[in-house]
Design an enzyme around this catalytic site. Structure first.
Site, PDB file in Angstrom:
ATOM      1  N   HIS A  98       0.752  -1.038  -0.026  1.00 34.30           N
ATOM      2  CA  HIS A  98      -0.065  -0.088  -0.122  1.00 34.30           C
ATOM      3  C   HIS A  98       0.880   1.371  -0.064  1.00 34.30           C
ATOM      4  O   HIS A  98       2.001   1.272   0.628  1.00 34.30           O
ATOM      5  CB  HIS A  98      -0.923   0.099   1.259  1.00 34.30           C
ATOM      6  CG  HIS A  98      -2.029   1.041   1.270  1.00 34.30           C
ATOM      7  ND1 HIS A  98      -1.711   2.534   1.427  1.00 34.30           N
ATOM      8  CD2 HIS A  98      -3.222   1.105   0.610  1.00 34.30           C
ATOM      9  CE1 HIS A  98      -2.770   3.001   1.346  1.00 34.30           C
ATOM     10  NE2 HIS A  98      -3.766   2.398   0.671  1.00 34.30           N
ATOM     11  N   GLU A 170      -3.434   1.825  -7.458  1.00 33.58           N
ATOM     12  CA  GLU A 170      -4.014   2.706  -6.543  1.00 33.58           C
ATOM     13  C   GLU A 170      -2.995   3.925  -6.919  1.00 33.58           C
ATOM     14  O   GLU A 170      -2.022   4.114  -6.367  1.00 33.58           O
ATOM     15  CB  GLU A 170      -3.828   2.437  -5.402  1.00 33.58           C
ATOM     16  CG  GLU A 170      -4.702   1.372  -4.769  1.00 33.58           C
ATOM     17  CD  GLU A 170      -5.053   1.224  -3.256  1.00 33.58           C
ATOM     18  OE1 GLU A 170      -6.362   1.692  -3.164  1.00 33.58           O
ATOM     19  OE2 GLU A 170      -4.308   1.438  -2.575  1.00 33.58           O
TER      20      GLU A 170
HETATM   21  C1  PEP Z   1      -6.529   3.773  -0.098  1.00 38.68           C
HETATM   22  O1  PEP Z   1      -6.225   4.516   0.589  1.00 38.68           O
HETATM   23  O2  PEP Z   1      -6.076   2.733  -0.737  1.00 38.68           O
HETATM   24  C2  PEP Z   1      -7.908   4.117  -0.861  1.00 38.68           C
HETATM   25  C3  PEP Z   1      -8.365   3.451  -1.864  1.00 38.68           C
HETATM   26  O3  PEP Z   1      -8.654   5.211  -0.230  1.00 38.68           O
HETATM   27  P1  PEP Z   1      -9.791   5.912  -0.682  1.00 38.68           P
HETATM   28  O4  PEP Z   1     -10.912   5.171  -1.319  1.00 38.68           O
HETATM   29  O5  PEP Z   1     -10.357   6.619   0.795  1.00 38.68           O
HETATM   30  O6  PEP Z   1      -9.169   6.883  -1.637  1.00 38.68           O
END
Ligand code: PEP
Length: 262
Positions: A98, A170
């Protein structure tokens, strides 16, 4: 081949054991899970035992995940948790890479590769998160960053373990409270690069790896991402931290998945 559809959330450093267990119990009792779909919840380590108590014996209707794992099976690593310890709590999946672990705890791609191999070897599913920073994106090297993270993170993974792997794309600039929501035009080309990277790493099998998108997803935009063929689900933070929000975001994404080309 048809890939499963996946949807889940990571509570980060939030929730007591009682809160996580109540969330899990309420979610399992209220959500309808379509065929070929897997849901998961990733609470903090301190909640895993309480969630195990309400989840019952595996296979779990909703997978239980951990937020990290160490690469060694045991030893002098104060504060760390091994894959065997997670297996003893019937954990189904571990999140690795992450952006917050990379940024605040300086986890490198090589560290993550060791963790991936340890987790797979112990029988855990791995959700490997990859994503470029705003700065990397501004220099036009977002795709290169993501491919480097993928190639090193999955180095030496054997094809026999492929069924245990899922990738979460992400973009760092789009996650969390300060994030800017991405558009499918931002996300789909990188998802395609991840798909090609998987094919390069696992010739003939790259199409088997599920790719999830995460970053400022909520019920209003979930279906815009999942309508695309290379996006097999969503990894959601804030919007899924209530059971109602989890289910609404899951349903919106699933609807996009079944009505789109994905
Ligand atoms: C994350 O931090 O992995 C994430 C997807 O957060 P958010 O959906 O709150 O942007």
């Amino acid at each position: 081949m048809a890939r499963p559809y996946l949807f889940g959330t990571n509570f980060k450093m939030n929730q007591t054991p009682a809160e996580s267990a109540a969330f899990y119990q309420q979610l399992v009792a209220s959500v309808q899970i379509p065929p070929d779909t897997h849901l998961f919840v990733i609470p903090p380590f301190t909640s895993l035992s309480a969630v195990k108590d309400v989840a019952g014996q595996p296979p779990h209707r909703v997978w239980v995940g951990a937020q990290n794992v160490h690469w060694a099976p045991d030893g002098a690593y104060t504060g760390e948790i091994s894959a065997g310890m997670l297996i003893a709590l019937d954990v189904d999946l571990v999140l690795l890479g992450h952006a917050e672990r990379r940024r605040y705890f300086h986890e490198t791609d090589v560290d993550l590769n060791r963790k991936v191999l340890a987790a797979l070897g112990a029988g855990l599913r791995v959700l490997l998160a990859v994503g470029e920073t705003a700065e990397e994106r501004s220099f036009g090297v977002g795709g290169e960053t993501v491919l480097r993270q993928l190639r090193i993170g999955l180095h030496d993974v054997q094809t026999e373990h492929l069924g245990q792997i899922q990738i979460a794309y992400e973009p760092v600039w789009s996650i969390g409270a300060g994030g800017t929501p991405a558009s499918p035009e931002d996300v789909v080309p990188i998802a395609k690069q991840i798909r090609s990277g998987c094919e390069e790493l696992f010739p003939g099998y790259g199409a088997e790896v599920p790719i999830l998108y995460g970053g400022s997803v909520d019920p209003s935009n979930a279906g815009t991402f999942t309508a695309f063929q290379d996006i097999d689900g969503l990894f959601v933070g804030r919007a899924a931290w209530t059971v109602e929000g989890f289910i609404a975001t899951f349903q919106a994404g699933y609807q996009g998945h079944v009505t789109g080309d994905g």
